[in-house]
Structure formats: structure tokens, C-alpha cells
Design an enzyme around this catalytic site. Structure first.
Site, mmCIF file in Angstrom:
data_model
loop_
_atom_site.group_PDB
_atom_site.id
_atom_site.type_symbol
_atom_site.label_atom_id
_atom_site.label_comp_id
_atom_site.label_asym_id
_atom_site.label_seq_id
_atom_site.Cartn_x
_atom_site.Cartn_y
_atom_site.Cartn_z
ATOM 1 N N GLU A 341 0.833 -1.199 0.000
ATOM 2 C CA GLU A 341 0.000 0.000 0.000
ATOM 3 C C GLU A 341 0.871 1.254 0.000
ATOM 4 O OE1 GLU A 341 -3.816 -0.249 2.373
ATOM 5 O OE2 GLU A 341 -2.706 1.196 3.571
ATOM 6 N N CYS A 342 0.851 2.017 -1.077
ATOM 7 C CA CYS A 342 1.557 3.299 -1.198
ATOM 8 C C CYS A 342 3.055 3.129 -0.929
ATOM 9 C CB CYS A 342 0.922 4.345 -0.285
ATOM 10 S SG CYS A 342 1.376 6.042 -0.733
ATOM 11 N N GLY A 343 3.555 3.525 0.239
ATOM 12 C CA GLY A 343 4.973 3.364 0.531
ATOM 13 C C GLY A 343 5.419 1.923 0.471
ATOM 14 N N SER A 435 -0.825 -0.749 -4.822
ATOM 15 C CA SER A 435 -1.432 0.496 -5.280
ATOM 16 C C SER A 435 -1.007 1.634 -4.368
ATOM 17 C CB SER A 435 -2.961 0.381 -5.265
ATOM 18 O OG SER A 435 -3.574 1.585 -5.684
#
Length: 472
Positions: A341-343, A435
Site C-alpha cells: 500500500e503506497c509506501g 497500489s
């Protein structure tokens, strides 16, 4: 005639409303000092032996670190769209039943966003305590305070507090500018001893600073000298929180029963909602934590969650974690799922270029590179459809990625039509699901279970799949 008073049973008690002191700390804009004031007020009353519960309005991972440290209790998000009104009502009602004081910190400016902090205040009758950065104003302070109070006539109001005030004389000018002197709750001076440091994405997390508690105590000492700080608990606004009409929280089926999920958690991967961990537990999963920065080995597990955070600040250290990189590769080769997730997704690409132009080889489970930039790349609420289920959440990042991978799906804004383009890419690469999208698990436990399940991800057939080689 005497009338006997019966004692309520447990069901009656759960259905009863609860009344306690409560305020929503808001401001005209971001950066005015909302977190400082909310944390200072929480710390002041906690030091005095009161039970304080704090909530954060809207999506946020960083402010809750400070609010939790100040209050000594977990801090949950309240958002009429992302978490939903029923969840907000349940959490406020439950907290009011066990706390002496509830504090809700707003998001951005009071009326910014849809839904806004003002929407939350009106929905639950939370009186607004407005914090205004007054360092460059005098008489205009009164106009700004009046506008905030009266822009919506039905908005509950507690008063106004001036922040970053230069002197007692300056504070006097600000107080005199108010049309209603009773609205004056005091002033906090400019001072580095209780300033909360910032960087991109928001405040520096409290656990990263050795003097975090000293800063909170200094802020509490400052607010203790104001009219707000000198008020007794019963003199603060009292709010009644009714029990949710829908009853207790719906039960979640144990769709991940018997599965172990390894969750990365340290300064590089710190963006974890406590409520998300609660959903995993309700799904039946056993959660184990590990720290990539500390050199921890990947625990024995059925699935991995790499949350968001600041991998760009720790890129050199993460690049050196060869054993963990190999363990993750073996995990994926065994067809075990990873939700990045993201990072967490950033760490899985082959290369990360930091803001200073330096490049670091990372874990290479996804082809491509991530580049940090100085400007915000994306911000706002998003939703992801997985089959028949819809996960709500948000996005907030300063990087872009270039990859040959085609998105398996795209997220959309709350008001976007089905299949609309322009959201965040959702990549599926073998058992890796990744994502920039931050998911709020409680919005769809079913979709959450799919993220951590070994079964193939079922997607919305109407989601566009083209135009996907580069996504901000």
C-alpha cells in the site's frame, strides 16, 4: 404515591445515550495549529487524571500519533464518507460512555472537503473550537472568527483561540476584535518548545522524536494559562451522543480464520489505521509484526502487508535488506499474497529515486521505478471495486511510478461514474497486489479478505485497463 425506579439491564445500557464534555478543534486552513491545540488540551486533562478520548476527522496517519501520546488511548478516524456515519456514531457513543472528555481534531479548513469537519460537527452536535493563526493580523481576527461561526447558522460553536501570538498586547488586540467577548478562549504564544515539526505528508510522527512528550507537556502548560485551560470540565460544552439506531457493529465472518498475516511496522512503514488491524482480527487472522529497518526476518506467514510510510527517507537501509528481499521473493514464488500500500508498493519496485536525485535499488518484486517529487502528486478520497465489493479509502503521495505493468483496475473518486478513468492504478503481479490507494478495511471486510487470500483477485469487468504505463 412512590414510584420505584428500575435499573437498566445491559441491553438498555447499550441503547442509552451518553453525555460528556466534547469539542471539535477546527481552523480556517491547514497549518494553523489544530493538532497542537487538540493534543495540548488532551494532555492537560489527562495529566489531571481525566479520561480523554481523541478522534481525527478525515484520513490521517500522522496526527493520531501525537493525539494518542497526549491522551494515552488509541485514536480512530471519523469520516462521514470513508468510515461512514454509522461507524462514527458507534465510536462516539462508545467513547462518551467511558470518557470524561471527547476531542475531535478537524481536517484542513473547517468547511473544506466533502464531507467537511463542519459536516461532522453539525451531524453530531460537536461545538467547534476554532484555532486561528493570528501572527500576522489584528482586527481581521474578529472578522475571521465571526465568519467561521456564522457561515452556517446551525453550526454548534464553542469559541475561538488565537495561535502564534507575539505578546500580551497582541493578544489584547485580538480579543478586542471579537464581536462577542465571551467567544475568547485565549492565546498561545509563538514558541519552538512545543511546536510540532513537519515535513512532506504532514507532521513528523511522535515516536520519531525523543522529546515528543516534553513538547506536549510544554503545550499543555501553555494552554493551562488560557481561559480554555482554566475551565472546569463541567464548564466545557456538554454533548449527548445517542446510541446508533442500527444497533451494535455488524459481525464480520472469519474469512481469514487460521491465516497468519505478517505486517511491516517501523518508521518506514508506519501508516496503519488501528481499526484496520481490528478488521483483520475480526476476519480471524493472526497478525504478526516485523521491522524491515531493524533487520527482522520475514515471519512465517500466509500473507504479507506492506503499509504506507516513508520508504524514501530510509531507502539506503531498505536497499541493504537483502535477506528480507530474498525472503519476500520466496514468499511470492510460493504463490502467497502480498498487499503493498503506497509506501509499501514503492519499496517493491526495482529502483527508488529520492528528492535529492540519488537512486537506490530496492526489492524488485515489481518492475519499474519510483521517483520522488517536490509537488504533491495526488490527494483525496478514492474507492476500489473488487468484484461485487467496494473498498473505500484515500490517496496522498509525493511520488510517481513508471512501470510496464498494466493496471488490473483503477480507483475512482466517490462521485465518479462506474469505470471512470483517472484514479490510482491497482496492480496485480502474480500474488502481489499493489497500489498508491490506502484502504479502509471496514468499508468492505469481504474485499479486504480477498487482498490477503491466495485466491485470484476478482475485478470489475467494466474497469478500464488501457493508458497505464505511467501513473502519478
Amino acid at each position: 404515591m412512590d414510584t420505584a425506579i428500575s435499573q437498566p439491564d445491559a441491553d438498555d445500557e447499550q441503547a442509552a445515550g451518553h453525555t460528556c464534555a466534547a469539542v471539535l478543534v477546527a481552523a480556517p486552513a491547514s497549518g494553523q495549529g489544530k493538532t497542537t491545540v487538540a493534543a495540548a488540551l488532551a494532555r492537560l486533562h489527562t495529566r489531571q487524571g481525566r479520561r480523554v478520548r481523541v478522534f481525527k476527522c478525515g484520513p490521517d496517519f500522522l496526527d493520531p500519533h501525537w493525539l494518542a501520546l497526549a491522551s494515552g488511548a488509541p485514536v480512530h478516524s471519523l469520516d462521514l464518507w470513508m468510515t461512514g456515519e454509522a461507524d462514527c456514531r458507534r465510536r462516539l457513543h462508545a467513547a462518551a460512555g467511558e470518557a470524561d472528555l471527547l476531542i475531535v481534531e478537524g481536517v484542513m479548513g473547517l468547511f473544506d472537503g466533502n464531507p467537511s469537519a463542519a459536516d461532522l460537527a453539525e451531524r453530531f452536535g460537536l461545538p467547534v473550537l476554532a484555532v486561528i493563526d493570528a501572527q500576522a493580523m489584528a482586527g481581521t481576527f474578529g472578522a475571521l472568527a465571526y465568519g467561521l461561526q456564522n457561515f452556517r447558522p446551525a453550526l454548534p460553536w464553542a469559541g475561538v483561540l488565537a495561535n502564534r501570538v507575539a505578546s500580551e498586547r497582541h493578544a489584547g488586540m485580538l480579543e478586542e476584535a471579537l464581536r462577542e467577548p465571551a467567544q475568547w478562549l485565549g492565546a498561545l504564544p509563538r514558541g519552538a518548545d512545543f511546536a510540532l515539526p513537519e515535513r512532506h505528508l504532514g507532521l513528523v510522527a511522535a515516536h520519531e522524536l525523543g522529546d515528543a512528550m516534553a513538547r506536549l507537556d510544554a503545550a499543555a502548560d501553555a494552554i493551562a494559562t488560557t481561559p480554555l485551560g482554566r475551565r472546569a470540565l463541567q464548564e466545557l460544552p456538554q454533548v449527548r451522543f445517542e446510541a446508533p439506531a442500527a444497533g451494535p457493529e455488524p459481525r464480520i465472518a472469519p474469512m481469514l480464520d487460521g491465516r497468519t498475516i505478517a505486517v511491516a511496522r517501523d518508521a518506514a512503514f508506519a501508516f496503519i489505521y488501528p481499526a484496520n488491524l481490528g478488521v483483520l482480527a475480526a476476519l480471524g487472522a493472526r497478525v504478526v509484526f516485523f521491522s524491515p529497518l531493524a533487520g527482522d526476518a520475514l515471519p512465517a506467514c500466509d500473507a504479507v502487508w506492506l503499509p504506507g510510510g516513508y520508504p524514501e527517507l530510509h531507502a539506503k537501509a531498505l536497499s541493504a535488506r537483502a535477506a528480507l528481499r530474498d525472503a519476500l521473493a520466496a514468499h511470492v514464488a510460493a504463490d502467497k499474497p502480498v498487499w503493498a500500500e503506497c509506501g509499501g508498493m514503492m519499496a517493491l519496485f526495482e529502483e527508488l529515486q529520492t528528492a535529492d536525485g540519488a537512486s537506490h535499488l530496492l526489492w524488485g518484486l515489481l518492475p519499474g521505478r519510483v521517483t520522488m517529487q517536490k509537488r504533491l502528486a495526488a490527494l483525496g478520497p478514492q474507492q476500489l471495486r473488487l468484484g461485487a465489493d467496494l473498498l473505500r479509502g484515500h490517496t496522498f503521495h509525493y511520488s510517481s511510478c513508471e512501470t510496464p505493468l498494466m493496471p488490473a483496475a483503477l480507483t475512482g473518486r466517490p462521485d465518479a461514474a462506474a469505470g471512470a478513468r483517472g484514479g490510482e492504478a491497482f496492480y496485480v503481479h502474480g500474488p502481489v497486489r499493489a497500489s498508491y490507494f490506502h484502504a479502509w478495511f471496514a468499508s468492505s471486510p469481504e474485499a479486504t479478505a480477498r487482498l490477503f487470500s491466495a485466491a485470484p483477485i476478482e475485478l470489475d469487468r467494466e474497469t478500464p485497463e488501457e493508458n497505464a504505463h505511467a501513473h502519478a
